[in-house]
Write an enzyme that holds these catalytic residues in place. Structure first.
Site, PDB file in Angstrom:
ATOM      1  CG  HIS A 195      -0.398   2.486  -9.717  1.00 11.72           C
ATOM      2  ND1 HIS A 195      -0.054   1.854  -8.242  1.00 11.72           N
ATOM      3  CD2 HIS A 195      -1.442   2.659  -9.966  1.00 11.72           C
ATOM      4  CE1 HIS A 195      -1.202   1.885  -7.901  1.00 11.72           C
ATOM      5  NE2 HIS A 195      -1.968   2.756  -9.020  1.00 11.72           N
TER       6      HIS A 195
ATOM      7  CG  ASN B  13       2.194   1.726  -5.011  1.00 10.75           C
ATOM      8  OD1 ASN B  13       3.303   1.474  -4.586  1.00 10.75           O
ATOM      9  ND2 ASN B  13       1.505   0.571  -6.114  1.00 10.75           N
TER      10      ASN B  13
ATOM     11  CG  ASP C 194      -1.710   0.592   1.371  1.00  9.85           C
ATOM     12  OD1 ASP C 194      -2.187   1.693  -0.127  1.00  9.85           O
ATOM     13  OD2 ASP C 194      -2.578   1.365   2.150  1.00  9.85           O
TER      14      ASP C 194
ATOM     15  CG  LEU D 252       9.700 -17.316  -3.191  1.00  4.57           C
ATOM     16  CD1 LEU D 252       9.592 -17.329  -2.031  1.00  4.57           C
ATOM     17  CD2 LEU D 252      10.495 -15.866  -3.448  1.00  4.57           C
TER      18      LEU D 252
END
Ligand code: FPP
Length: 245
Positions: free
Chosen positions: A39, A24, A22, A133
């Site tokens: 973004h 951007n 959160d 991952l």
């Protein structure tokens, strides 16, 4: 008496870290830039975070990239975000495949464009044997819809006669969620200082440590991640039990 320094224990690395990315827009506004600039830098922070998680030995990283509610943003911003996702997938699939990262996308794909769905399919299948991952990106995702979807699948299986009602428990319910057999997040981070879950992984976060960090997502880097892991290590996780005798 010997003056022995307390042994510094190495940090436990959380198996699964989930992040609500959160800030951007605020990052861009603070610089007098359009939201898309925030973004874009956010997408760079995604690349950095994947790299840092690999270096630190995190097994699962789940990122909230686009919520089911984000479709309500102005069409131009939705287009910008979809464009960035498309670009990320185009550019990164080969890199993820090479770096032993398994890609998984969760959310409602019915609203995504055909070309993005095709890229997702390509990314998931090219990386499906990777075990270093697991990078899960939540796109067009809402946790309540995910839970309703699981309930529907279970009801349908019961109706077909494939499932008895008394077989339904928490473990089996979670296998019908988008996250299937993935372990639940140990640490859930939200950047930008907001303190809400915003319909993200509501079922899976039942026992996650929640961490709200005062950094906008585009500035999130390896230092921020290490700080989050330090804080996680200072927490006393009890899973509903007591902490000692
Ligand atoms: C929240 O910031 C962020 C989003 C809604 C989008 C997250 C997207 C990215 C990080 C880039 C693309 C993602 C990938 C996986 C390549 P906000 O716009 O709500 O910020 P604000 O609250 O400051 O306005």
């Amino acid at each position: 008496m010997l003056d022995v320094l307390p042994q510094q224990l190495p940090n436990v690395i959380p198996t699964h870290i989930a992040i609500i990315m959160d800030g951007n827009g605020r990052w861009a506004k603070a610089r007098g830039l359009p939201r898309i600039a925030g973004h874009r830098q956010g997408a760079e922070a995604v690349r950095r975070s994947v790299e840092s998680c690999r270096e630190l030995g995190v097994s699962y990283l789940t990122l909230f990239a686009f919520s089911s509610e984000n479709w309500k943003r102005p069409a131009s911003e939705v287009d910008d975000l979809m464009g960035l996702l498309r670009l990320y997938l185009r550019r990164e699939i080969a890199e993820l495949a090479k770096n032993d990262v398994r890609l998984k996308i969760i959310g409602d794909r019915s609203k995504l464009s055909d070309d993005i769905c095709a890229l997702i399919q390509e990314g998931e299948s090219r990386t499906k044997l990777n075990a270093g991952l697991t990078l899960t990106i939540a796109i067009s995702y809402g946790a309540q819809a995910e839970i309703v979807n699981a309930a529907r699948l279970i009801a349908a299986a019961h109706k077909r006669g494939d499932l008895d009602l008394d077989e339904i428990d928490e473990g089996m319910f979670s296998r019908f969620l988008y996250t299937e057999s993935m372990p639940d997040p140990d640490l859930l981070i939200r950047t930008s200082g907001e303190q809400r879950l915003s319909n993200f992984m509501l079922w899976q976060s039942a026992y996650a440590e929640l961490l709200f960090m005062d950094v906008y997502w585009p500035d999130f880097d390896k230092q921020s991640l290490m700080k989050a892991i330090d804080t996680f290590n200072a927490r006393d996780r009890r899973f509903g039990a007591t902490s000692g005798p």
